[in-house]
Design a protein around this motif. Structure first.
Motif, PDB file in Angstrom:
ATOM      1  N   VAL A   1       0.611  -1.194   0.050  1.00  0.00           N
ATOM      2  CA  VAL A   1       0.153   0.112   0.046  1.00  0.00           C
ATOM      3  C   VAL A   1       0.905   1.344  -0.266  1.00  0.00           C
ATOM      4  CG1 VAL A   1      -1.829   1.225   1.159  1.00  0.00           C
ATOM      5  CG2 VAL A   1      -1.752  -1.064   1.009  1.00  0.00           C
ATOM      6  N   GLU A   2       0.690   2.160  -0.929  1.00  0.00           N
ATOM      7  CA  GLU A   2       1.464   3.320  -1.091  1.00  0.00           C
ATOM      8  C   GLU A   2       0.460   4.473  -1.063  1.00  0.00           C
ATOM      9  OE1 GLU A   2       4.406   5.745  -4.210  1.00  0.00           O
ATOM     10  OE2 GLU A   2       3.869   3.817  -4.751  1.00  0.00           O
ATOM     11  N   ILE A   3       1.127   5.430  -0.004  1.00  0.00           N
ATOM     12  CA  ILE A   3       0.244   6.516   0.258  1.00  0.00           C
ATOM     13  C   ILE A   3       0.613   7.731  -0.416  1.00  0.00           C
ATOM     14  CG2 ILE A   3      -0.467   8.257   2.091  1.00  0.00           C
ATOM     15  CD1 ILE A   3      -0.117   5.849   4.127  1.00  0.00           C
ATOM     16  N   SER A   4      -0.297   8.531  -0.827  1.00  0.00           N
ATOM     17  CA  SER A   4       0.118   9.765  -1.925  1.00  0.00           C
ATOM     18  C   SER A   4       1.403  10.565  -0.959  1.00  0.00           C
ATOM     19  CB  SER A   4      -1.139  10.906  -2.035  1.00  0.00           C
ATOM     20  OG  SER A   4      -0.706  12.014  -2.485  1.00  0.00           O
ATOM     21  N   PRO A   5       2.455  10.901  -1.615  1.00  0.00           N
ATOM     22  CA  PRO A   5       3.396  11.848  -0.989  1.00  0.00           C
ATOM     23  C   PRO A   5       2.840  13.296  -0.644  1.00  0.00           C
ATOM     24  CG  PRO A   5       3.967  11.695  -3.248  1.00  0.00           C
ATOM     25  CD  PRO A   5       2.734  10.931  -3.066  1.00  0.00           C
ATOM     26  N   VAL A   6       1.720  13.530  -1.064  1.00  0.00           N
ATOM     27  CA  VAL A   6       1.219  15.055  -0.750  1.00  0.00           C
ATOM     28  C   VAL A   6       0.580  14.939   0.534  1.00  0.00           C
ATOM     29  CG1 VAL A   6      -0.358  16.802  -1.579  1.00  0.00           C
ATOM     30  CG2 VAL A   6       0.831  15.491  -3.365  1.00  0.00           C
ATOM     31  N   CYS A   7       0.875  15.943   1.348  1.00  0.00           N
ATOM     32  CA  CYS A   7       0.499  16.023   2.846  1.00  0.00           C
ATOM     33  C   CYS A   7      -0.115  17.297   3.024  1.00  0.00           C
ATOM     34  CB  CYS A   7       1.712  15.834   3.801  1.00  0.00           C
ATOM     35  SG  CYS A   7       2.570  14.215   3.493  1.00  0.00           S
ATOM     36  N   ARG A   8      -0.709  17.465   4.034  1.00  0.00           N
ATOM     37  CA  ARG A   8      -1.302  18.850   4.449  1.00  0.00           C
ATOM     38  C   ARG A   8      -0.493  19.864   4.663  1.00  0.00           C
ATOM     39  NH1 ARG A   8      -3.292  21.488   9.128  1.00  0.00           N
ATOM     40  NH2 ARG A   8      -2.013  19.775  10.215  1.00  0.00           N
ATOM     41  N   GLU A   9      -0.532  21.106   4.005  1.00  0.00           N
ATOM     42  CA  GLU A   9       0.118  22.334   4.157  1.00  0.00           C
ATOM     43  C   GLU A   9       1.322  22.348   3.225  1.00  0.00           C
ATOM     44  OE1 GLU A   9       1.506  22.602   8.089  1.00  0.00           O
ATOM     45  OE2 GLU A   9      -0.498  23.161   8.872  1.00  0.00           O
ATOM     46  N   ASP A  10       1.448  21.434   2.395  1.00  0.00           N
ATOM     47  CA  ASP A  10       2.414  21.397   1.350  1.00  0.00           C
ATOM     48  C   ASP A  10       2.028  22.230   0.164  1.00  0.00           C
ATOM     49  OD1 ASP A  10       3.886  19.298   2.481  1.00  0.00           O
ATOM     50  OD2 ASP A  10       3.391  17.768   1.163  1.00  0.00           O
ATOM     51  N   LEU A  11       3.047  22.893  -0.258  1.00  0.00           N
ATOM     52  CA  LEU A  11       2.776  23.618  -1.518  1.00  0.00           C
ATOM     53  C   LEU A  11       3.067  22.947  -2.946  1.00  0.00           C
ATOM     54  CD1 LEU A  11       2.311  26.844  -2.393  1.00  0.00           C
ATOM     55  CD2 LEU A  11       5.033  27.014  -2.574  1.00  0.00           C
ATOM     56  N   ILE A  12       2.240  23.038  -3.914  1.00  0.00           N
ATOM     57  CA  ILE A  12       2.279  22.276  -4.972  1.00  0.00           C
ATOM     58  C   ILE A  12       2.244  23.157  -6.296  1.00  0.00           C
ATOM     59  CG2 ILE A  12       0.986  20.357  -5.971  1.00  0.00           C
ATOM     60  CD1 ILE A  12      -0.250  19.804  -3.226  1.00  0.00           C
ATOM     61  N   CYS A  13       2.900  22.581  -7.269  1.00  0.00           N
ATOM     62  CA  CYS A  13       2.794  23.192  -8.595  1.00  0.00           C
ATOM     63  C   CYS A  13       2.338  22.083  -9.431  1.00  0.00           C
ATOM     64  CB  CYS A  13       4.056  23.596  -9.334  1.00  0.00           C
ATOM     65  SG  CYS A  13       4.042  24.066 -10.912  1.00  0.00           S
ATOM     66  N   LEU A  14       0.768  22.478 -10.011  1.00  0.00           N
ATOM     67  CA  LEU A  14       0.210  21.647 -10.441  1.00  0.00           C
ATOM     68  C   LEU A  14       0.514  21.421 -11.996  1.00  0.00           C
ATOM     69  CD1 LEU A  14      -3.528  22.596  -9.587  1.00  0.00           C
ATOM     70  CD2 LEU A  14      -2.419  20.642  -8.631  1.00  0.00           C
ATOM     71  N   PRO A  15       0.635  20.121 -12.470  1.00  0.00           N
ATOM     72  CA  PRO A  15       0.888  19.957 -13.747  1.00  0.00           C
ATOM     73  C   PRO A  15      -0.113  20.627 -14.784  1.00  0.00           C
ATOM     74  CG  PRO A  15       0.860  17.761 -12.799  1.00  0.00           C
ATOM     75  CD  PRO A  15       0.418  18.956 -11.863  1.00  0.00           C
ATOM     76  N   PRO A  16       0.493  21.152 -15.758  1.00  0.00           N
ATOM     77  CA  PRO A  16      -0.183  22.004 -16.882  1.00  0.00           C
ATOM     78  C   PRO A  16      -1.693  21.214 -17.328  1.00  0.00           C
ATOM     79  CG  PRO A  16       1.696  22.112 -17.478  1.00  0.00           C
ATOM     80  CD  PRO A  16       1.873  21.142 -16.460  1.00  0.00           C
ATOM     81  N   LYS A  17      -1.706  19.845 -17.432  1.00  0.00           N
ATOM     82  CA  LYS A  17      -2.836  19.202 -17.859  1.00  0.00           C
ATOM     83  C   LYS A  17      -3.819  19.313 -16.788  1.00  0.00           C
ATOM     84  CE  LYS A  17      -0.803  16.268 -21.526  1.00  0.00           C
ATOM     85  NZ  LYS A  17      -0.525  14.940 -22.054  1.00  0.00           N
ATOM     86  N   LEU A  18      -3.317  18.865 -15.568  1.00  0.00           N
ATOM     87  CA  LEU A  18      -4.369  18.954 -14.571  1.00  0.00           C
ATOM     88  C   LEU A  18      -4.808  20.328 -14.193  1.00  0.00           C
ATOM     89  CD1 LEU A  18      -5.520  17.065 -12.274  1.00  0.00           C
ATOM     90  CD2 LEU A  18      -3.463  17.468 -10.826  1.00  0.00           C
ATOM     91  N   SER A  19      -3.827  21.230 -14.152  1.00  0.00           N
ATOM     92  CA  SER A  19      -4.356  22.549 -13.964  1.00  0.00           C
ATOM     93  C   SER A  19      -5.664  23.202 -14.921  1.00  0.00           C
ATOM     94  CB  SER A  19      -3.365  23.636 -14.087  1.00  0.00           C
ATOM     95  OG  SER A  19      -3.768  24.886 -13.846  1.00  0.00           O
ATOM     96  N   ASN A  20      -5.491  22.573 -16.098  1.00  0.00           N
ATOM     97  CA  ASN A  20      -6.600  23.055 -17.229  1.00  0.00           C
ATOM     98  C   ASN A  20      -7.876  22.049 -16.940  1.00  0.00           C
ATOM     99  OD1 ASN A  20      -4.731  24.647 -18.515  1.00  0.00           O
ATOM    100  ND2 ASN A  20      -3.814  23.103 -19.662  1.00  0.00           N
TER     101      ASN A  20
END
Length: 506
Positions: A242-261
Motif C-alpha cells: 500500500v503506497e500513500i500519496s506523497p502529498v501532505c497537508r500544508e504542502d505547496l504544490i505546482c500542478l501539472p499543466p494538464k491537471l491545472s486545465n
C-alpha cells in the motif's frame, strides 16, 4: 367538601395470619417464598474461558468475542447468555455485577427474576450466580505463541516523504476505529509500517480501511508455502503493498499543466489544505478550491514543490483586508494584503515584502506566521519547467499563523500502537527527529479542531495545572477544551454512589 382518605384494605395470611395487602394466593411474601422457589433448577455455578493474550471470551463452540471490558454491559449480556435462563417460565427483571477481587478469577452476578406462582400471583426473587474464569489461549494466540513469525498476510504501508506526520495521524485513526485489532504483530520500518495478520480476510479488511481514509494505491501478491496433493490443499502467504500519496497537508504544490486545465485553470501554485481519501487544494491568491480523489491523483501523480519541513517564520508588520470572510470546505478565509519580514532577518536588514494572503481573518500586526520563501528557495521541479517561463512565482506564500510556545505541559495525551521500533544505530539516530515531528503533530492537533475530529483524546492524569504554567504562553495560544477529553474522566465516589442508587431503583 369533605373527601375521605383512601386506605388499602388488608387481609390475613392463610398460613401465618399476618396482615398483608390482598393477592391471588392469599399468602404473605415470606410464606410464599418458603413454599415456592422460582429459582429451582437455575445454575448457581458456571465456567467461562478467557484468553489473556487478546483479552477475548469464548462463546461456544468456537467463537471468541473481544472488546468485553470488566463490569461492562456487554460482558453482563455475555454472562447471562452463558447461564441459559429458561425465559419461557421466568422473566428477567434486573441483573448486575457483585464486586469481587480483580485477581480472584471469579465473576458474581445478581439477577432478579419474576414468575407466576399460585393462582396467578407474581413472585420476584433474587438469584446469585458465580462464574469461574479459566485461562485458555484462543487459536490465533496459540499459533503466535508457538511461532511469533507465523503470519499469513502482511500489509506494507509506505509513504515516500522525509517526515512521519502522516503516520502519526493514521495511527490515531487506526486506534480510534480498532482497525488493527486483528494484527498479530506491528513493526516500524523505513518510510512506513508493517502489519502482520493471521488471515487474508483480516489484512484485506485493513487495506480497505486505509483506502477509505487516505489516497492510496495498492497491489497484492501471494507466495506458495506448501501443497498437499492428496487433499488438494494449498497454503499461501499474502502480501499487500500500500503506497500513500506523497502529498501532505500544508504542502505547496505546482500542478501539472494538464491537471491545472482540467480543474478550470486552477493555480497552478496551490496549497494542500486537507488530506482524507481525497486531496483538497486551495489557490491562496484567488481562493479557488478543488478536490482530487485517489483515482484522479494516481492518474496524474505529482509531488510537493515545498513541504512543511521547509516552512520559514515571518513577522507580520501590517495587514490590510481586501474582501469579506468566506467559507471554503468547512474552513474560513479572508483575502488581505500583508507586509511581512523574515524573523531571521528582522533587525539585521530592512527587507520587507508585501504579499497577498488568505489568512486575513487570523493575522494582526505583530503576529507571527509560517510560510514558504519561494524567492530564496532552491527548488528543482519538473512541473515548473513545463510552463517554460510563463509562470510568475510569488515571493512568499503564508500557510498558517504561528504561536510562541514555551513548552507548557498538556492536560491531554494520545495512545499509541504496540509496535516494534527499530533499535539499531540508525533507529536511535532518528529518535530525536521523530520526537520533534511528534511535537509538531501535537501542536497541529491543538491548532486545528477539524484535524482532531476523528481521533480520541485522553485526559492526562499526571497533569497538574498551576497558575505559573497558565501565564507562560499567551492568551491566544489555542488549547483543547475540557469537553473533548471526556474519554477517560473518572466519576467521583459520590457520583458513583448516586449512579448505583439509580440502578437499584430501576
Amino acid at each position: 367538601m369533605f373527601v375521605p382518605s383512601k386506605t388499602m384494605g388488608t387481609v390475613l395470611c392463610c398460613i401465618c395470619g399476618v396482615a398483608m395487602p390482598p393477592n391471588p394466593a392469599n399468602m404473605c411474601v415470606s410464606c410464599l417464598r418458603s413454599r415456592v422457589d422460582i429459582t429451582e433448577g437455575l445454575r448457581r455455578h458456571a465456567a467461562i474461558h478467557y484468553c489473556p493474550e487478546c483479552q477475548s471470551y469464548l462463546q461456544p463452540p468456537h467463537t471468541w468475542i473481544r472488546g468485553l471490558e470488566p463490569e461492562s454491559q456487554e460482558l453482563l449480556a455475555f454472562c447471562l447468555r452463558r447461564l441459559c435462563l429458561p425465559l419461557r417460565r421466568l422473566r428477567l427483571v434486573h441483573a448486575e455485577f457483585i464486586w469481587t477481587e480483580p485477581h480472584s478469577k471469579r465473576l458474581r452476578l445478581r439477577a432478579k427474576v419474576q414468575a407466576e406462582v399460585i393462582h396467578g400471583a407474581i413472585l420476584e426473587q433474587s438469584h446469585v450466580v458465580e462464574l469461574t474464569i479459566h485461562d485458555r489461549l484462543c487459536d490465533s494466540c496459540t499459533r503466535v505463541q508457538a511461532n511469533p513469525d507465523q503470519w499469513t498476510a502482511a500489509v506494507q504501508l509506505r509513504q515516500h516523504i522525509s517526515h512521519r506526520r502522516t503516520f502519526f495521524y493514521l495511527e490515531q485513526l487506526i486506534l480510534c476505529h480498532s482497525a488493527a485489532l486483528r494484527a498479530i504483530r506491528i513493526a516500524e520500518s523505513d518510510h512506513g509500517l508493517d502489519f502482520f495478520f493471521s488471515s487474508e480476510s483480516h489484512a484485506n479488511k485493513f487495506v480497505q480501511f486505509i483506502n477509505g481514509v487516505a489516497p492510496v494505491k495498492f497491489r497484492n501478491d501471494k507466495q506458495l508455502v506448501s501443497h498437499d496433493p492428496k487433499s488438494n490443499h494449498y497454503n499461501y502467504k499474502y502480501t499487500f503493498s500500500v503506497e500513500i500519496s506523497p502529498v501532505c497537508r500544508e504542502d505547496l504544490i505546482c500542478l501539472p499543466p494538464k491537471l491545472s486545465n482540467a480543474l478550470g485553470n486552477l493555480g497552478p501554485i496551490v496549497l494542500c489544505t486537507k488530506v482524507t481519501n481525497s486531496i483538497a487544494l486551495l489557490d491562496p491568491i484567488s481562493l479557488r478550491s478543488a478536490f482530487l480523489d485517489a483515482k484522479q491523483y494516481w492518474r496524474t501523480p505529482f509531488r510537493a514543490l515545498l513541504s512543511s519541513r521547509q516552512l520559514v517564520e515571518y513577522i507580520v508588520l501590517d495587514v490590510e483586508v481586501e474582501s469579506a470572510e468566506v467559507a471554503i470546505g468547512g474552513s474560513k478565509y479572508m483575502m488581505a494584503h500583508a507586509q511581512v519580514a523574515r524573523v531571521a532577518d528582522f533587525g539585521n536588514n530592512d527587507t520587507m515584502i508585501t504579499i497577498k494572503t488568505h489568512l486575513g481573518h487570523l493575522l494582526n500586526p505583530g503576529d507571527y506566521a509560517l510560510g514558504y520563501d519561494l524567492y530564496a528557495a532552491n527548488h528543482n521541479d519538473f512541473e515548473i519547467d513545463q510552463y517554460k517561463g510563463r509562470l510568475v512565482l510569488p515571493e512568499v506564500v503564508l500557510v498558517k499563523k504561528s504561536y510562541q510556545r514555551r513548552g507548557k505541559p498538556r492536560a491531554w495525551k494520545l495512545k499509541g500502537l504496540n509496535m516494534e521500533v527499530d533499535t539499531t544505530s540508525k533507529g536511535r539516530a532518528d529518535e530525536e527527529k521523530r520526537n520533534t515531528e511528534y511535537e509538531e503533530f501535537l501542536r497541529d492537533l491543538e491548532e486545528n479542531p477539524e484535524l482532531r475530529f476523528n481521533i480520541s483524546l485522553y485526559r492526562n492524569k499526571e497533569y497538574q495545572p498551576s497558575e505559573m504554567a497558565s501565564t507562560v504562553d499567551g492568551d491566544d495560544v489555542p488549547a483543547i477544551p475540557l469537553e473533548e477529553l471526556l474519554a477517560e474522566l473518572d466519576l467521583s465516589e459520590e457520583d458513583e454512589e448516586n449512579q448505583g442508587a439509580d440502578n437499584m431503583n430501576e
